[in-house]
Design a protein around this motif. Structure first.
Motif, PDB file in Angstrom:
ATOM      1  N   LYS A  13       0.840  -1.202   0.000  1.00 33.37           N
ATOM      2  CA  LYS A  13       0.000   0.000   0.000  1.00 33.37           C
ATOM      3  C   LYS A  13       0.876   1.253   0.000  1.00 33.37           C
ATOM      4  CE  LYS A  13      -3.691   2.359   2.508  1.00 33.37           C
ATOM      5  NZ  LYS A  13      -4.603   2.309   3.650  1.00 33.37           N
ATOM      6  N   ALA A  14       1.995   1.202   0.691  1.00 27.59           N
ATOM      7  CA  ALA A  14       2.899   2.346   0.765  1.00 27.59           C
ATOM      8  C   ALA A  14       3.422   2.735  -0.613  1.00 27.59           C
ATOM      9  CB  ALA A  14       4.070   2.037   1.704  1.00 27.59           C
ATOM     10  N   PHE A  15       3.561   1.778  -1.518  1.00 29.29           N
ATOM     11  CA  PHE A  15       4.104   2.039  -2.843  1.00 29.29           C
ATOM     12  C   PHE A  15       3.031   2.342  -3.894  1.00 29.29           C
ATOM     13  CE2 PHE A  15       7.445  -0.884  -1.074  1.00 29.29           C
ATOM     14  CZ  PHE A  15       8.444   0.076  -0.993  1.00 29.29           C
ATOM     15  N   CYS A  16       1.771   2.273  -3.511  1.00 30.93           N
ATOM     16  CA  CYS A  16       0.675   2.362  -4.487  1.00 30.93           C
ATOM     17  C   CYS A  16       0.032   3.742  -4.572  1.00 30.93           C
ATOM     18  CB  CYS A  16      -0.386   1.311  -4.173  1.00 30.93           C
ATOM     19  SG  CYS A  16       0.196  -0.355  -4.475  1.00 30.93           S
ATOM     20  N   ASP A  17       0.827   4.785  -4.449  1.00 34.85           N
ATOM     21  CA  ASP A  17       0.289   6.134  -4.562  1.00 34.85           C
ATOM     22  C   ASP A  17       1.389   7.046  -5.105  1.00 34.85           C
ATOM     23  OD1 ASP A  17      -2.022   8.098  -3.508  1.00 34.85           O
ATOM     24  OD2 ASP A  17      -0.063   9.002  -3.103  1.00 34.85           O
ATOM     25  N   ALA A  18       1.044   7.880  -6.065  1.00 40.79           N
ATOM     26  CA  ALA A  18       2.035   8.760  -6.696  1.00 40.79           C
ATOM     27  C   ALA A  18       2.667   9.728  -5.692  1.00 40.79           C
ATOM     28  CB  ALA A  18       1.384   9.527  -7.843  1.00 40.79           C
ATOM     29  N   ILE A  54       0.831   6.104   6.511  1.00 41.16           N
ATOM     30  CA  ILE A  54       0.901   4.869   5.725  1.00 41.16           C
ATOM     31  C   ILE A  54       2.353   4.432   5.535  1.00 41.16           C
ATOM     32  CG2 ILE A  54       0.483   3.899   3.420  1.00 41.16           C
ATOM     33  CD1 ILE A  54      -2.120   5.664   3.427  1.00 41.16           C
ATOM     34  N   LEU A  55       3.221   5.387   5.192  1.00 36.54           N
ATOM     35  CA  LEU A  55       4.631   5.051   4.994  1.00 36.54           C
ATOM     36  C   LEU A  55       5.294   4.575   6.289  1.00 36.54           C
ATOM     37  CD1 LEU A  55       5.600   7.948   2.575  1.00 36.54           C
ATOM     38  CD2 LEU A  55       5.666   5.505   2.044  1.00 36.54           C
ATOM     39  N   VAL A  61       9.453   3.972   6.288  1.00 33.40           N
ATOM     40  CA  VAL A  61       9.908   5.299   6.711  1.00 33.40           C
ATOM     41  C   VAL A  61       9.916   5.374   8.235  1.00 33.40           C
ATOM     42  CG1 VAL A  61       9.311   7.767   6.707  1.00 33.40           C
ATOM     43  CG2 VAL A  61       9.131   6.449   4.601  1.00 33.40           C
ATOM     44  N   ASP A  62      10.946   6.000   8.771  1.00 35.06           N
ATOM     45  CA  ASP A  62      11.054   6.281  10.206  1.00 35.06           C
ATOM     46  C   ASP A  62      10.785   7.758  10.439  1.00 35.06           C
ATOM     47  OD1 ASP A  62      11.810   3.700  11.018  1.00 35.06           O
ATOM     48  OD2 ASP A  62      13.928   4.104  10.624  1.00 35.06           O
ATOM     49  N   SER A  63      10.288   8.077  11.626  1.00 31.03           N
ATOM     50  CA  SER A  63      10.041   9.477  11.953  1.00 31.03           C
ATOM     51  C   SER A  63      10.618   9.798  13.326  1.00 31.03           C
ATOM     52  CB  SER A  63       8.544   9.771  11.950  1.00 31.03           C
ATOM     53  OG  SER A  63       7.898   9.086  13.003  1.00 31.03           O
ATOM     54  N   ARG A  64      10.901  11.088  13.508  1.00 30.44           N
ATOM     55  CA  ARG A  64      11.314  11.568  14.823  1.00 30.44           C
ATOM     56  C   ARG A  64      10.794  12.982  14.985  1.00 30.44           C
ATOM     57  NH1 ARG A  64      15.357  15.255  14.982  1.00 30.44           N
ATOM     58  NH2 ARG A  64      16.471  15.586  13.032  1.00 30.44           N
TER      59      ARG A  64
END
Length: 104
Positions: A13-18, A54-55, A61-64
């Motif tokens: 799903k993460a790869f299925c959007d422009a 989603i990512l 993807v990591d976040s901080r």
């Protein structure tokens, strides 16, 4: 409890959007602040939040948090896991090859 199929579906799903693909391309150069991503992909704060959720849930993807802004980067482990998943589900196994050759 989340099944393996549900977990794997999150990766795809993460790869299925422009827009998400554009975000990943921007993150290839390294960590970026949400403020930069909003500007570069021409979206709103809520639009970016939707895509980043989603990512991040996919593990790619990591976040901080830093102050009021969130910074994002591609997860090296998440990237390796996504690659391994794609290879695992698209590589025929010997048993499956034998079954499919017996059909028809």
């Amino acid at each position: 409890m989340e099944t393996t199929y549900e977990k794997n579906a999150k990766v795809f799903k993460a790869f299925c959007d422009a827009k998400r693909l554009a975000i990943l391309e921007l993150l290839q150069d390294g960590e970026k602040c949400a403020c930069v991503l909003i500007e570069k992909i021409d979206t709103t704060q809520s639009g970016l939040s939707y895509h980043m959720k989603i990512l991040c849930e996919s593990g790619i993807v990591d976040s901080r948090q830093e102050g009021k802004w969130t910074h994002y980067k591609i997860s090296e482990q998440g990237s390796r896991d996504a690659l391994a998943l794609l290879k695992a589900i698209t590589t025929p196994t010997t048993a499956m090859q034998e079954k499919s050759s017996n059909c028809g």
